[in-house]
Design an enzyme around this catalytic site. Sequence first.
Site, PDB file in Angstrom:
ATOM      1  N   GLU A 256       0.778  -1.002   0.040  1.00  0.00           N
ATOM      2  CA  GLU A 256      -0.029  -0.023  -0.016  1.00  0.00           C
ATOM      3  C   GLU A 256       0.858   1.065  -0.017  1.00  0.00           C
ATOM      4  O   GLU A 256       1.170   1.799   1.069  1.00  0.00           O
ATOM      5  CB  GLU A 256      -0.717   0.100   1.173  1.00  0.00           C
ATOM      6  CG  GLU A 256      -1.764  -1.175   1.476  1.00  0.00           C
ATOM      7  CD  GLU A 256      -2.888  -1.047   0.324  1.00  0.00           C
ATOM      8  OE1 GLU A 256      -2.952  -0.278  -0.335  1.00  0.00           O
ATOM      9  OE2 GLU A 256      -3.715  -2.150   0.363  1.00  0.00           O
ATOM     10  N   CYS A 290      -2.554   8.858   2.488  1.00  0.00           N
ATOM     11  CA  CYS A 290      -2.235   8.507   1.348  1.00  0.00           C
ATOM     12  C   CYS A 290      -3.306   8.525   0.348  1.00  0.00           C
ATOM     13  O   CYS A 290      -3.176   8.842  -1.031  1.00  0.00           O
ATOM     14  CB  CYS A 290      -1.837   6.783   1.183  1.00  0.00           C
ATOM     15  SG  CYS A 290      -3.118   5.768   1.863  1.00  0.00           S
TER      16      CYS A 290
HETATM   17  P1  NAD Z   1      10.237   6.859   4.317  1.00  0.00           P
HETATM   18  O1  NAD Z   1       9.990   6.581   2.898  1.00  0.00           O
HETATM   19  O2  NAD Z   1      11.682   6.846   5.030  1.00  0.00           O
HETATM   20  O3  NAD Z   1       9.284   5.798   5.345  1.00  0.00           O
HETATM   21  C1  NAD Z   1       8.025   5.648   5.301  1.00  0.00           C
HETATM   22  C2  NAD Z   1       7.584   4.517   6.278  1.00  0.00           C
HETATM   23  O4  NAD Z   1       8.278   3.368   5.939  1.00  0.00           O
HETATM   24  C3  NAD Z   1       7.953   4.837   7.382  1.00  0.00           C
HETATM   25  O5  NAD Z   1       6.959   4.462   8.303  1.00  0.00           O
HETATM   26  C4  NAD Z   1       9.197   4.263   7.826  1.00  0.00           C
HETATM   27  O6  NAD Z   1       9.164   3.701   9.342  1.00  0.00           O
HETATM   28  C5  NAD Z   1       9.097   2.738   7.202  1.00  0.00           C
HETATM   29  N1  NAD Z   1      10.189   2.457   6.617  1.00  0.00           N
HETATM   30  C6  NAD Z   1      11.329   2.974   5.996  1.00  0.00           C
HETATM   31  N2  NAD Z   1      12.566   2.164   5.625  1.00  0.00           N
HETATM   32  C7  NAD Z   1      11.710   0.874   6.051  1.00  0.00           C
HETATM   33  C8  NAD Z   1      12.304  -0.304   5.543  1.00  0.00           C
HETATM   34  N3  NAD Z   1      13.562  -0.550   5.088  1.00  0.00           N
HETATM   35  N4  NAD Z   1      11.784  -1.512   6.042  1.00  0.00           N
HETATM   36  C9  NAD Z   1      10.552  -1.204   6.855  1.00  0.00           C
HETATM   37  N5  NAD Z   1      10.030  -0.179   6.792  1.00  0.00           N
HETATM   38  C10 NAD Z   1      10.570   1.094   6.512  1.00  0.00           C
HETATM   39  O7  NAD Z   1       9.809   8.135   4.621  1.00  0.00           O
HETATM   40  P2  NAD Z   1       8.935   9.084   5.604  1.00  0.00           P
HETATM   41  O8  NAD Z   1       9.673  10.344   5.858  1.00  0.00           O
HETATM   42  O9  NAD Z   1       8.706   8.218   6.926  1.00  0.00           O
HETATM   43  O10 NAD Z   1       7.497   9.326   4.991  1.00  0.00           O
HETATM   44  C11 NAD Z   1       7.682  10.233   3.640  1.00  0.00           C
HETATM   45  C12 NAD Z   1       6.721   9.567   2.670  1.00  0.00           C
HETATM   46  O11 NAD Z   1       6.553   8.317   2.760  1.00  0.00           O
HETATM   47  C13 NAD Z   1       5.615  10.635   2.380  1.00  0.00           C
HETATM   48  O12 NAD Z   1       5.781  11.621   1.836  1.00  0.00           O
HETATM   49  C14 NAD Z   1       4.732   9.680   1.905  1.00  0.00           C
HETATM   50  O13 NAD Z   1       4.909   9.499   0.419  1.00  0.00           O
HETATM   51  C15 NAD Z   1       5.196   8.211   2.219  1.00  0.00           C
HETATM   52  N6  NAD Z   1       4.329   7.441   3.386  1.00  0.00           N
HETATM   53  C16 NAD Z   1       3.059   6.888   2.624  1.00  0.00           C
HETATM   54  C17 NAD Z   1       2.148   6.431   3.474  1.00  0.00           C
HETATM   55  C18 NAD Z   1       0.886   5.790   3.293  1.00  0.00           C
HETATM   56  O14 NAD Z   1       0.136   5.785   4.026  1.00  0.00           O
HETATM   57  N7  NAD Z   1       0.918   5.179   1.877  1.00  0.00           N
HETATM   58  C19 NAD Z   1       2.272   6.567   5.013  1.00  0.00           C
HETATM   59  C20 NAD Z   1       3.506   7.284   5.649  1.00  0.00           C
HETATM   60  C21 NAD Z   1       4.393   7.784   4.580  1.00  0.00           C
END
Ligand code: NAD
Length: 484
Positions: A256, A290
């Site tokens: 997702e 999202c």
């Molecule tokens: P990010 O890409 O670093 O992390 C997104 C999420 O993934 C976080 O919860 C993080 O803990 C988790 N994550 C990161 N690397 C991981 C890994 N290797 N294994 C497992 N989990 C991991 O960025 P961020 O700053 O936390 O969020 C930025 C962007 O992420 C937002 O701009 C948005 O586009 C996206 N996001 C989407 C959703 C959604 O509901 N689809 C939710 C949160 C963030």
Amino acid sequence: MDGSRTPVYEKLEMYIDGKWCQGSDGKSEDVINPATEQVLGKLPHASKADLDRALQAAQKGFDIWRKTTAYERAKVIRKAVDLIRQRADAIATTLTMEEGKPLGEAKLEVGVTADIIEWYAEEGKRAYGRVIPARIPNVRQTVVREPVGPCAAFTPWNFPGVTPGRKIGGALGAGCSLILKASEETPGVAIALTRAFADAGLPPGVLNLVFGVPNDVSTHLIASPIIKKISFTGSIPVGKHLAKLAAEGMKKATMELGGHSPVIVFDDVDPVKTAEIAAAGKYRNAGQVCISPTRFFVHEKVYDKFAERFISYAKGLKLGNGLEASTTMGPLANVRRVGAMETLVADAQQQGAKIEAGGKRSGNQGYFFEPSVLTGVSDKAKIMYQEPFGPVAPIVPFKSFDEVIGRANGLEFGLAAYAFTRSTGTAAAVADALQSGMVGVNHLGISMPETPFGGIKESGYGHEGGIEGLDAYLISKFVTTMGV
Ligand code: NAD
């Protein structure tokens, strides 16, 4: 909040093999309140040894849970749901303290979380197989549905209740065990949900909760032969990375990922009423959703009236700590989002956009960013092709159906899309034409426990919610038996 009582935050701990614990090597990180920047508590990190214990526990839990009938499973899950509902006010307070959204939104989220888990508990009873007529006499061909095995799930910080709830509900409803790594930035709600299951008498190992350095935890868990399926909610780059790790072991995956939802407003609607619906959706959870409506394409005939009401709506929002009753929009959940908003606004301005509301950080304590509206935005501005995930709304005019569909479908995202029209013909045509996993016509309510939630294109694959959500945790086994 009634001011007379000090809000209580959840005790931070992990849950492995039916026991609450700290990390065995003593590592931890601070959890920060985004409204005050105060430290709420120290969150333990799992060591490799802790993760290995969780894996063994998940295998043991699966062996118990898969043999438990769907009816018995549902009794335990429903008991946990009752506890979540009884504790809803405390859980919502924790949610607001760690994520920032107004308490009213947090209470709604906790209620929806309970509904989702309850729905899966019931749907587990309907994991029907089928009987296929055989080509030869005396043969019975059946397809049985079985739980896929121990699963691992990774959830983000924007919906700390609903997203873990979807994964816990789907896995446990189908008869799988689960290791959940919830967001380290918003861990308290996942802990509270897990506590409800522990208190409801869930057998040890069926649900395990860990925290740590995200990539270390996911790499270790996904590489284990014990894990048979993963589910991730988060950004597209991380989703692609985890999908590759899952592919190494040929494991099922539900992804997702992000979206950048177009909202198409045709010229036959009431632009003022439509702007109110659109703005309310846009600024929910400060835009960190999202499926948030994010690219507003408004027919040029109704553009001015729509933009005027949208701007006045944004200006009327009251920014503040989500625990205060007067707050209608909270802070951003982390400081990264503030920087991201500043970058998007500056870039759009450089390309000729006009800031009609907000446009900057608010105050010097907490991660507050003003509800913002941009007009005159070029399609080349980053905000038109990068997921904003924050309270900045670009509003742009369009002239024709084909033109707007081309622009709406022009990105690699395909999670949610919305359209507003009074014409049934236009409604059908736009729903057909939009490349999106979910389409809302004349309203934004596209996420329900019983309806499939998921994206296409780079927004991911698989579904949560609906019969598809349970299906994601099941495998089909074909059994053919000849009478002898
Ligand atoms: P990010 O890409 O670093 O992390 C997104 C999420 O993934 C976080 O919860 C993080 O803990 C988790 N994550 C990161 N690397 C991981 C890994 N290797 N294994 C497992 N989990 C991991 O960025 P961020 O700053 O936390 O969020 C930025 C962007 O992420 C937002 O701009 C948005 O586009 C996206 N996001 C989407 C959703 C959604 O509901 N689809 C939710 C949160 C963030």
